[in-house]
Write a protein that holds these residues in place. Structure first.
Motif, short mmCIF file in Angstrom:
data_model
loop_
_atom_site.label_atom_id
_atom_site.label_comp_id
_atom_site.label_asym_id
_atom_site.label_seq_id
_atom_site.Cartn_x
_atom_site.Cartn_y
_atom_site.Cartn_z
N UNK A 156 0.87 -1.17 0.00
CA UNK A 156 0.00 0.00 0.00
C UNK A 156 0.90 1.22 0.00
N UNK A 157 0.67 2.10 -0.94
CA UNK A 157 1.58 3.24 -1.12
C UNK A 157 0.73 4.46 -1.47
N UNK A 158 0.94 5.54 -0.76
CA UNK A 158 0.19 6.78 -1.00
C UNK A 158 1.19 7.90 -1.23
N UNK A 159 1.66 8.02 -2.47
CA UNK A 159 2.65 9.02 -2.79
C UNK A 159 2.03 10.25 -3.43
N UNK A 160 2.87 11.15 -3.85
CA UNK A 160 2.38 12.34 -4.54
C UNK A 160 1.92 12.03 -5.96
N UNK A 161 2.49 10.95 -6.55
CA UNK A 161 2.21 10.64 -7.95
C UNK A 161 1.63 9.24 -8.16
N UNK A 162 1.94 8.30 -7.27
CA UNK A 162 1.50 6.92 -7.44
C UNK A 162 0.82 6.44 -6.17
N UNK A 163 -0.25 5.66 -6.38
CA UNK A 163 -0.99 5.11 -5.24
C UNK A 163 -1.29 3.64 -5.51
N UNK A 164 -1.01 2.81 -4.51
CA UNK A 164 -1.30 1.38 -4.59
C UNK A 164 -2.05 0.99 -3.32
N UNK A 165 -2.90 -0.01 -3.45
CA UNK A 165 -3.62 -0.52 -2.28
C UNK A 165 -3.53 -2.04 -2.26
N UNK A 166 -2.78 -2.56 -1.30
CA UNK A 166 -2.59 -3.99 -1.12
C UNK A 166 -2.24 -4.68 -2.44
N UNK A 167 -1.32 -4.08 -3.17
CA UNK A 167 -0.93 -4.59 -4.49
C UNK A 167 0.05 -5.75 -4.34
N UNK A 168 -0.22 -6.89 -4.97
CA UNK A 168 0.73 -8.01 -4.95
C UNK A 168 1.66 -7.96 -6.15
#
Length: 306
Positions: A156-168
Motif C-alpha cells: 500500500x503506497x500513498x505518494x504524490x504521484x503513485x498510489x497502490x492498495x494492497x498490491x501483490x
C-alpha cells in the motif's frame, strides 16, 4: 591504471534497436554470450528512432518485448534496458514486467530506470511530459514502489504521484532481495539523490571525464548525507564504437574513464554489425584494458602513506 578503481572491470555491449533487425541483434548477443570478456548486454527504451525528425518513421523494436526474447536466446549475459523511461509505464506494471523477465532469464536482469527525456516521443504517443523536476520526483517514487513490490507480500503506497492498495507482485524476481537498480542521469540536485538512495549502478550520460569526476563527488556527498557507502554504487559509462577509426582510440578513451573510477563499461554498437565484431572488440579493447588493470597496483589511501 587501477589508481581510482572501485572494483573489477565489467564490460558489456549495447545494441540500440533502431534501423536493425531482430536477427542481427540476436546474432551479436549470442556471440557475446559465448565471449567471456563481455558480462552484460543492453537495449534502449524508445518508441521512435533517435536522431533527426525525418527519421522518426523508421523501424524500431520495442525494448521490453525484445529484451524478453533475447533473455530466452542467451544463457550467461546479464541484460537490461539502458535505461527504461519511467513515464512510459506505471511503476507497478513495470515491476511486474521486471519480475517476469528476471525469472525467464534465470536471475540475469539489471533493472535500468531513468526519468525519461525525449519530449517528441511523449507527444507522439499522447504521454504526459512533465517538468524536469516532476519527472525526477516521479522516478524516486517509482523506485520505492518497485523495490517494495519486489520485496513485500502486499504494498500500500500513498505518494504524490503513485498510489497502490494492497498490491501483490507474485511471483517475485529470482534475484534476492531484488534485481539491481541501474539508474541513468546526472542531475546533481535531484537525480543523484535518487541514485544515492536506490542504485547499485549509476550510468553517467556524458562524455567529459572531468565532469564525470565532479559528478562522482556530488554522488558521494549525497551518499554520505543518508549514511550509505558510496563504494556500493558501481560507476557506468557508455562509449560509441566508431569502426571508421582505430579501436586503439576507443581503448584510450575507455582507459581515461577507468582511471577516473568507472568499472561498468558499455560499448555501444551501431548497425550494421560486421561479422566477428564481438571477438574483435574483446581482443582489441576489453582484454588489453583488463590486463592493464590486473597488472597495475592498487593505490594506497593517502592516510596510509603518511
Amino acid at each position: 591504471m587501477a589508481a581510482a578503481r572501485r572494483g573489477r572491470l565489467r564490460f558489456g555491449l549495447k545494441t540500440a534497436q533502431q534501423f536493425v533487425s531482430y536477427e542481427e541483434i540476436r546474432r551479436v548477443w549470442q556471440e557475446a554470450d559465448t565471449q567471456p570478456a563481455f558480462e552484460h548486454a543492453w537495449l534502449f527504451d524508445h518508441f521512435i528512432p533517435l536522431g533527426p525528425e525525418e527519421q522518426s518513421q523508421g523501424p524500431i523494436l520495442e525494448g521490453w518485448t525484445l529484451l524478453t526474447a533475447l533473455a530466452a536466446q542467451t544463457q550467461r549475459l546479464r541484460l537490461g534496458l539502458m535505461v527504461a523511461g519511467n513515464t512510459y509505464r506505471h511503476p507497478a506494471v513495470l515491476a511486474r514486467m521486471g519480475a517476469t523477465l528476471d525469472l525467464i532469464s534465470g536471475g540475469r536482469l539489471d533493472f535500468g530506470l531513468g526519468a525519461a527525456w525525449f519530449e517528441r516521443e511523449h507527444r507522439a504517443y499522447g504521454l504526459p511530459f512533465y517538468s524536469t523536476g516532476e519527472r525526477i520526483r516521479r522516478l524516486g517514487e517509482a523506485c520505492e514502489v518497485i523495490k517494495r513490490l519486489w520485496t513485500e507480500p502486499r504494498v500500500t503506497f500513498d505518494g504524490n504521484y503513485y498510489r497502490l492498495y494492497e498490491a501483490p507482485c507474485e511471483p517475485k524476481p529470482q534475484q534476492k532481495p531484488h534485481p539491481p537498480f541501474v539508474i541513468g542521469g546526472s542531475g546533481e540536485r535531484l537525480t543523484l539523490r535518487v541514485v544515492a538512495r536506490y542504485a547499485s549502478i549509476w550510468n553517467y550520460n556524458g562524455s567529459d571525464v572531468d565532469e564525470f569526476r565532479r559528478k562522482q563527488a556530488v554522488l558521494d556527498a549525497h551518499c554520505a548525507a543518508i549514511g550509505r557507502n558510496p563504494q556500493e554504487i558501481e560507476r557506468s559509462i557508455q562509449f560509441s564504437v566508431d569502426l571508421a577509426h582505430p579501436l586503439a582510440a576507443l581503448r584510450s578513451t575507455v582507459r581515461t574513464f577507468i582511471e577516473a573510477g568507472a568499472t561498468h563499461l558499455i560499448l555501444n554498437l551501431r548497425p550494421p554489425y560486421p561479422p566477428g565484431i564481438v571477438a574483435r572488440l574483446a581482443e582489441e579493447v576489453v582484454l588489453p584494458l583488463q590486463e592493464e588493470a590486473e597488472a597495475a597496483p592498487e593505490r594506497q589511501p593517502e592516510t596510509e602513506k603518511r
